[in-house]
Motif scaffolding. Structure first.
Motif, mmCIF file in Angstrom:
data_model
loop_
_atom_site.group_PDB
_atom_site.id
_atom_site.type_symbol
_atom_site.label_atom_id
_atom_site.label_comp_id
_atom_site.label_asym_id
_atom_site.label_seq_id
_atom_site.Cartn_x
_atom_site.Cartn_y
_atom_site.Cartn_z
ATOM 1 N N ILE A 147 0.851 -1.191 0.000
ATOM 2 C CA ILE A 147 0.000 0.000 0.000
ATOM 3 C C ILE A 147 0.893 1.250 0.000
ATOM 4 O O ILE A 147 1.916 1.284 0.676
ATOM 5 N N PRO A 150 1.282 7.611 1.362
ATOM 6 C CA PRO A 150 0.605 8.908 1.224
ATOM 7 C C PRO A 150 -0.824 8.772 0.708
ATOM 8 O O PRO A 150 -1.614 9.703 0.845
ATOM 9 N N LEU A 151 -1.164 7.620 0.131
ATOM 10 C CA LEU A 151 -2.548 7.423 -0.299
ATOM 11 C C LEU A 151 -3.427 7.058 0.883
ATOM 12 O O LEU A 151 -4.619 7.341 0.901
ATOM 13 N N ARG A 154 -3.821 10.686 4.392
ATOM 14 C CA ARG A 154 -3.979 11.786 3.448
ATOM 15 C C ARG A 154 -3.979 13.166 4.070
ATOM 16 O O ARG A 154 -4.074 14.148 3.359
ATOM 17 N N THR A 155 -3.927 13.272 5.406
ATOM 18 C CA THR A 155 -4.017 14.617 5.968
ATOM 19 C C THR A 155 -2.806 15.427 5.506
ATOM 20 O O THR A 155 -1.728 14.869 5.277
ATOM 21 N N ALA B 25 -4.826 11.703 -3.753
ATOM 22 C CA ALA B 25 -4.863 11.417 -2.316
ATOM 23 C C ALA B 25 -4.710 12.700 -1.511
ATOM 24 O O ALA B 25 -5.423 12.926 -0.537
ATOM 25 N N GLY B 29 -7.276 14.262 1.170
ATOM 26 C CA GLY B 29 -6.942 14.641 2.537
ATOM 27 C C GLY B 29 -7.412 16.053 2.848
ATOM 28 O O GLY B 29 -7.989 16.312 3.897
ATOM 29 N N LEU B 139 -16.480 9.127 2.892
ATOM 30 C CA LEU B 139 -15.378 9.680 2.114
ATOM 31 C C LEU B 139 -14.070 8.960 2.455
ATOM 32 O O LEU B 139 -13.294 8.592 1.581
ATOM 33 N N LYS B 140 -13.849 8.726 3.751
ATOM 34 C CA LYS B 140 -12.617 8.076 4.192
ATOM 35 C C LYS B 140 -12.528 6.654 3.644
ATOM 36 O O LYS B 140 -11.511 6.259 3.086
ATOM 37 N N LEU B 143 -11.835 6.688 -0.097
ATOM 38 C CA LEU B 143 -10.461 7.065 -0.436
ATOM 39 C C LEU B 143 -9.469 6.010 0.038
ATOM 40 O O LEU B 143 -8.421 5.812 -0.581
ATOM 41 N N ASP B 144 -9.798 5.314 1.139
ATOM 42 C CA ASP B 144 -8.948 4.197 1.569
ATOM 43 C C ASP B 144 -8.943 3.102 0.509
ATOM 44 O O ASP B 144 -7.916 2.463 0.273
ATOM 45 N N TYR B 146 -9.284 3.638 -2.608
ATOM 46 C CA TYR B 146 -8.434 4.155 -3.692
ATOM 47 C C TYR B 146 -6.984 3.764 -3.436
ATOM 48 O O TYR B 146 -6.237 3.457 -4.360
ATOM 49 N N ALA B 147 -6.581 3.734 -2.159
ATOM 50 C CA ALA B 147 -5.219 3.330 -1.809
ATOM 51 C C ALA B 147 -5.053 1.823 -1.900
ATOM 52 O O ALA B 147 -4.082 1.326 -2.450
ATOM 53 N N SER B 148 -6.025 1.068 -1.347
ATOM 54 C CA SER B 148 -5.828 -0.381 -1.231
ATOM 55 C C SER B 148 -6.342 -1.133 -2.443
ATOM 56 O O SER B 148 -5.947 -2.262 -2.691
ATOM 57 N N ARG B 149 -7.222 -0.516 -3.195
ATOM 58 C CA ARG B 149 -7.839 -1.122 -4.387
ATOM 59 C C ARG B 149 -8.664 -2.355 -4.058
ATOM 60 O O ARG B 149 -8.940 -3.162 -4.937
#
Lengths: 442, 243
Positions: A147, A150-151, A154-155, B25, B29, B139-140, B143-144, B146-149
């Motif tokens: 993973i 930074p993805l 995100r803050t 990302a 944030g 939203l979190k 977007l999570d 989006y990171a982990s797919r």
């Protein structure tokens, strides 16, 4: 594309630290075997040059001396047998030494990271996770190797922190990281390069407690003063009446005293609930803790609520079978969840005459989820109130019935959320309500 | 996962794709932060915080423009195909959604100036908090992913969108009741109504992003029956009805 990048990256890294990264996922049994095999092969490798040198020497001797071929073959066979036996014994010794208590050798980065109680993440110069310890997985979920950090974090502060760490290399940098949902948490995060590698380590120090205490104090004062004002005002009013107009009215006095007693016991309950909610919010989230058998918990809740149920004329039907239903979490908290739900069902669904508890489990992706439903057959909840009954002090009748404190379901929801679960409420007027707790199975 | 190594001959292409996801990302944030701060500015009548949120919106606008420029240039220079094309088109769509989320956050912050301290202790505030918690969780989570797919997690998004709509409808009714009770409530309650609507829209944008991510990863449309719309358009509160 990110996945692809990750794969590429992992392959690069596997060159550096291959076996460890994989071992951390295997079960303890296969870990042992794998470890043995690994050690054996590494010992063989170590001895490889020795073997080769010996073979070469024998060959040279044979060619120079012109000795018989048979002798040579026999010599090689004997040598090989001895060479194989020695490392095996050494390997066994090595494993034994490692298992023996007090031995300090042979720990891996994984075992070290796992021993750290704070969330810890190792990442490479591209910001991709190489290793996350169990505390990190418990706190943040999706931070498996591969993973991109930074993805996930995100803050703006964390973006800057990761950027600075990758740029400056050696120096340690730190920043604050806070999450509001699903549970409010605050961390002080520090990031340092790991000497001799191109890796970095990120450690999260939980600061939530001090923040929570501050917030708790503010919330408690606001809530308590607001919620206690109403019963206090009513008691003050009755006292005034008792000293004035109703001074000599014995009937009214008895009635007023009864109301005042009800109000004071409600205030006591309210303070208990407020304290219990505040304590819950204060305690750090401790996931991946003990295993709790939900069936046993529910059985004991049902036992303890039998008197209340028979007082209200309600039958509690426990339709949970014999299946084991284990979740990770805190037994006392889960006890409170089902106590509040079943107690509510008895109180508010009394007209239905029975309360039914049932359970089910189903697969969601790779994970298994256990759900427990508490259903009553009372008057039900109007549609517009359903989504809001878990808010603190939300009351369906608008002006504070004496039945509850307005905190029971807020407590339930809070506990379920911190166990990574969900509370689903369905109800229709005249038919009753069902409260379903979904929890990830252990 | 087919472990294709960096399969583009030009590795700069991979770097460009990576920097695109990083930008998304970072935008995410910022958007999450703005929504969170906007509501606390509103609740605590913190005008300095409200000003900060309003100023921060410029960052998101700028980020969206940068992503637009970058994606257009990537499409013209690289002529992407298949999953790369989806990644790029997806980034355009997600950045547009996030920019809107920022605008809605800014709009909530602006109302802090008008609402001020006029709504002490109103239970509608708790309703708004519950609403914003759900929208932010939405939203979190999205977007999570989006990171982990790990797109199988997107299924929960539908449940939550329904909850958001239900709370919104309930808040709508409650605010109407307050207005009915006392005309002095009309100004703050109208502003709160817009805030609630904005938060509900943030949830919708999160759902859009979920659909885009699903499309990026699988190449197919997210197989979820879109949740029912909110029911505030049929809510009426009779004057003088018992609250």
């Amino acid at each position: 594309m990110v996945r692809r990048g990750m794969a590429a990256h992992q392959q690069q890294h596997d060159v550096q630290k291959p076996a460890q990264a994989r071992i951390s996922v295997t079960s303890s049994d296969s870990e042992g075997k794998e470890g043995l095999r690994r050690q054996f092969s590494s010992l063989l490798k170590e001895r490889g040059w020795l073997l080769a040198a010996a073979f070469a020497a024998m060959l040279v001797l044979h060619l120079a001396g012109g000795g018989s071929l048979l002798v040579l073959v026999a010599a090689i066979l004997v040598f090989l047998a001895v060479a194989m036996v020695v490392p095996v014994r050494k390997a066994e010794l090595g494993v034994a030494a490692r298992a023996a208590p007090g031995s300090n050798s042979g720990f891996t980065a994984e075992s070290l990271a796992a021993a750290v109680a704070d969330p810890l993440i190792v990442f490479d110069q591209r910001g991709v996770v190489v290793l996350a310890n169990p505390a990190a997985l418990g706190a943040f979920g999706d931070v498996d190797p591969g993973i991109s950090l930074p993805l996930k974090f995100r803050t703006p502060e964390m973006q800057q922190l990761i950027g600075r760490a990758l740029e400056t290399g050696e120096r340690a940098v730190s920043a604050e990281y806070s999450e509001r949902v699903p549970i409010e948490r605050n961390y002080l995060v520090s990031c340092t390069a790991i000497g001799g590698t191109s890796l970095f380590v990120m450690v999260f120090k939980d600061q939530s407690e001090s923040r929570r205490i501050d917030r708790m104090r503010a919330d408690f004062i606001a809530n308590a003063s607001h919620e206690l004002r109403t019963p206090l005002a009513s008691i003050a009013g009755f006292i005034e009446t008792l000293r004035g107009p109703a001074k000599d009215d014995a009937g009214a006095r008895e009635q007023f005293l009864q109301i005042m007693q009800n109000q004071t016991s409600r205030m006591a309950r309210l303070i208990n609930d407020l304290l219990s909610l505040s304590r819950l919010e204060m305690r750090a989230l401790r996931m991946g803790g003990a295993k709790v058998d939900l069936r046993a918990v529910i059985d004991s809740v049902v036992d303890s609520l039998q008197p209340l149920a028979s007082d209200s004329g309600v039958d509690i039907e426990n339709r949970i079978g014999e299946a084991r239903m284990e979740v990770a979490g805190d037994r006392d908290e889960l006890y409170q969840v089902f106590e509040n739900l079943i107690e509510n069902a008895c109180k508010y669904g009394r007209s239905g005459g029975k309360v039914v508890i049932s359970a089910a489990s189903k697969k969601i992706g790779p994970a298994e989820e256990i759900s427990v439903e508490v259903r009553d057959f009372g008057p039900g909840i109007a549609e517009e109130h359903i989504p809001r009954v878990t808010e603190r002090f939300y009351r369906i009748d608008g002006n504070g019935s004496l039945k509850g404190t307005g905190l029971g379901l807020a407590i339930v929801k809070h506990i379920v959320t911190r166990h990574r679960g969900r509370l689903v409420i369905s109800s229709s007027l005249g038919e009753g309500s069902a409260f379903t707790v979904h929890l990830p199975a252990e | 996962m087919t472990a294709v190594l960096s399969h583009h001959i030009v590795s700069a292409y991979d770097d460009e794709l990576k920097s695109l996801t990083l930008r998304i990302a970072a935008m995410g944030g910022h958007a999450e932060r703005m929504v969170d701060l906007a509501l606390s500015a509103l609740i605590h009548a913190d005008l300095a915080l409200a000003r900060k949120v309003i100023a921060d919106d410029a960052i998101l606008d700028e980020a969206q423009r940068e992503i637009d420029t970058q994606t257009i240039s990537m499409i013209t220079r690289r002529q992407p195909l298949a999953d790369d094309l989806r990644e790029i088109v997806g980034a355009i769509r997600i950045s547009a959604d996030l920019e809107r989320v920022g605008d809605l956050g800014k709009n909530i912050a602006k109302r802090a100036f008008v609402v001020g301290h006029s709504l002490d202790r109103m239970s509608a505030i708790r309703g708004l908090e519950a609403l914003v918690d759900l929208a932010l969780t939405q939203l979190k989570d999205v977007l999570d992913v989006y990171a982990s797919r790990s797109v199988e997690r997107l299924v929960a998004v539908r449940d939550r969108d329904e909850q958001i709509d239900a709370i919104y409808t309930s808040l709508f009714r409650e605010l109407l009741t307050y207005m009915m009770e006392d005309p002095r409530n009309i100004t703050p309650c109208t502003h709160l109504l817009f805030c609630a609507k904005n938060i509900e829209r943030i949830g919708d944008h999160a759902t859009n992003i979920a659909e885009t991510i699903y499309y990026i990863v699988t190449g197919e449309q997210l197989p979820l029956n879109r949740p029912k719309e909110d029911r505030s358009h049929v809510v009426t509160v009779e004057p003088h009805s018992p609250a």
